[in-house]
Design a protein around this motif. Structure first.
Motif, PDB file in Angstrom:
ATOM      1  N   GLY A 195       0.791  -1.229   0.000  1.00 35.45           N
ATOM      2  CA  GLY A 195       0.000   0.000   0.000  1.00 35.45           C
ATOM      3  C   GLY A 195       0.817   1.270   0.000  1.00 35.45           C
ATOM      4  O   GLY A 195       0.383   2.287   0.562  1.00 35.45           O
ATOM      5  N   VAL A 196       1.985   1.248  -0.646  1.00 35.11           N
ATOM      6  CA  VAL A 196       2.820   2.454  -0.682  1.00 35.11           C
ATOM      7  C   VAL A 196       2.327   3.403  -1.769  1.00 35.11           C
ATOM      8  O   VAL A 196       1.403   3.094  -2.529  1.00 35.11           O
ATOM      9  CB  VAL A 196       4.318   2.097  -0.897  1.00 35.11           C
ATOM     10  N   SER A 197       2.969   4.564  -1.884  1.00 35.25           N
ATOM     11  CA  SER A 197       2.542   5.581  -2.852  1.00 35.25           C
ATOM     12  C   SER A 197       2.791   5.115  -4.277  1.00 35.25           C
ATOM     13  O   SER A 197       3.604   4.220  -4.528  1.00 35.25           O
ATOM     14  CB  SER A 197       3.305   6.883  -2.602  1.00 35.25           C
ATOM     15  N   GLU A 198       2.090   5.767  -5.212  1.00 34.82           N
ATOM     16  CA  GLU A 198       2.255   5.426  -6.629  1.00 34.82           C
ATOM     17  C   GLU A 198       3.693   5.675  -7.090  1.00 34.82           C
ATOM     18  O   GLU A 198       4.226   4.923  -7.909  1.00 34.82           O
ATOM     19  CB  GLU A 198       1.273   6.225  -7.490  1.00 34.82           C
ATOM     20  N   ASP A 199       4.327   6.721  -6.579  1.00 35.32           N
ATOM     21  CA  ASP A 199       5.715   6.995  -6.945  1.00 35.32           C
ATOM     22  C   ASP A 199       6.637   5.856  -6.494  1.00 35.32           C
ATOM     23  O   ASP A 199       7.559   5.463  -7.219  1.00 35.32           O
ATOM     24  CB  ASP A 199       6.192   8.314  -6.320  1.00 35.32           C
ATOM     25  N   GLN A 200       6.378   5.330  -5.315  1.00 36.15           N
ATOM     26  CA  GLN A 200       7.205   4.232  -4.817  1.00 36.15           C
ATOM     27  C   GLN A 200       6.919   2.932  -5.566  1.00 36.15           C
ATOM     28  O   GLN A 200       7.842   2.147  -5.839  1.00 36.15           O
ATOM     29  CB  GLN A 200       6.993   4.061  -3.310  1.00 36.15           C
ATOM     30  N   ILE A 201       5.657   2.698  -5.933  1.00 34.78           N
ATOM     31  CA  ILE A 201       5.322   1.521  -6.742  1.00 34.78           C
ATOM     32  C   ILE A 201       6.043   1.598  -8.084  1.00 34.78           C
ATOM     33  O   ILE A 201       6.607   0.602  -8.563  1.00 34.78           O
ATOM     34  CB  ILE A 201       3.794   1.415  -6.944  1.00 34.78           C
TER      35      ILE A 201
END
Length: 331
Positions: A195-201
């Motif tokens: 469930g991390v941020s889109e930038d981290q994904i």
């Protein structure tokens, strides 16, 4: 405590994730069982227990933990990744008519092609069952897309392998399919699970993608630039007429006489003693091997750079070290 400097990065990461990896091994053994077809666990066990590094499922476990995931579904996800990988190996050995894998006879040699293909299909089905257990449609989409991309890459390689018009663009499409797709799916899906941020994904995807590409480019380079210590026979790709990056770079820079050589040896499959030496001379003349080396190093650096947005953690350091380790043999 063991001296960490005495261990390779993937070994340090495996030690750090020992409990999670043990849980994956338990799930593999449980889910590869078939009540009605005992050959399925026989064939699967032959390959799964052959001593592979479990790098792809380890990347899933590592990135999930790096992103703060504390549940148990990362074990399910990592097992699905390993089943997809094992299925592709079974299918690849049939397509390539391979006799050995990881120093052991291949399943298609010990049993037959039909068993290898069908057990591979079974493992893919098991992988999709496991994906649904993550209860995430987005993860299911990532892994199903990766499975399609892997097959697409293998089919593209069949048509491009002996075509002297194959470009670097086509080569990297093949590599992204046959190798990098499962690396990037393994890391991207873990980020989604956590469930991390889109930038981290996106960063996790980029890390897996670049690591997988570096992994394959190094493997292709070592086919011409290795030795006994690499465990590879020099020139197998040339003898098998596989157009990998070193050959593509050399062919694109070749003059008429050199192109005549490539047409004879690669297109027409008329190879004679000494042709490998000539191929190496042409590749060195045009700097193809060194350019391939630089490409691999560049992809490893891209993988390391992608990690910058992720939390500072010993796992992040080990993932960075793995990128360095992938290209260590060509430094």
């Amino acid at each position: 405590m063991l001296d960490q400097k005495a261990h390779k990065p993937h070994e340090r990461l495996a030690a750090h994730l020992s409990e999670d990896l043990a849980a994956v091994d338990d799930m593999i053994r449980t889910r590869m069982v078939s009540e009605h077809a005992p050959r399925i666990p026989e064939v699967t066990a032959h390959l799964v227990e052959a001593g592979g590094k479990r790098l792809r499922p380890m990347l899933t476990l590592a990135t999930a933990r790096l992103c703060g995931y504390e549940g148990e579904k990362h074990v399910i996800l990592a097992t699905a990744i390993e089943f997809i990988h094992t299925a592709t190996l079974l299918h690849d050995d049939v397509v390539d008519e391979s006799a050995q894998r990881r120093g052991r006879p291949t399943a298609n040699l010990l049993w037959d092609n039909k068993s290898s293909v069908l057990v591979g299909d079974y493992l893919l089905a098991r992988a999709f069952q496991l994906m649904t257990d993550t209860e995430s449609l987005r993860i299911l989409a990532v892994l199903s897309n990766a499975s399609a991309t892997i097959t697409e890459g293998e089919v593209l390689q069949l048509t491009a392998a002996q075509d002297l018009g194959t470009t670097e663009e086509i080569y990297f499409k093949v590599v992204r399919g046959k190798t990098a797709a499962l690396f990037s799916a393994a890391t991207e899906a873990a980020g989604i699970l956590a469930g991390v941020s889109e930038d981290q994904i996106k960063a996790l995807y980029d890390y897996g993608d670049a690591l997988g590409i570096a992994f394959q480019v190094v493997d292709d380079l070592l086919d011409f630039w290795g030795g006994e210590e690499t465990g590879k026979n020099i020139g197998d790709d040339f003898r098998d007429r596989k157009l990998t990056l070193p050959l593509i770079k050399a062919i694109s820079a070749s003059d008429d006489d050199e192109m005549a050589f490539w047409k004879r040896t690669l297109e027409k499959n008329q190879q004679t003693e000494g042709d490998l030496d000539t191929a190496l001379e042409i590749m060195n003349r045009h700097g193809a091997l060194e350019e391939t080396r630089q490409a691999a190093l560049g992809w490893a650096n891209t993988a390391k750079d992608a990690l910058a947005i992720l939390p500072e953690d010993p796992i992040r350091d080990m993932l960075s070290d793995i990128a360095d380790y992938v290209v260590e043999r060509i430094n």
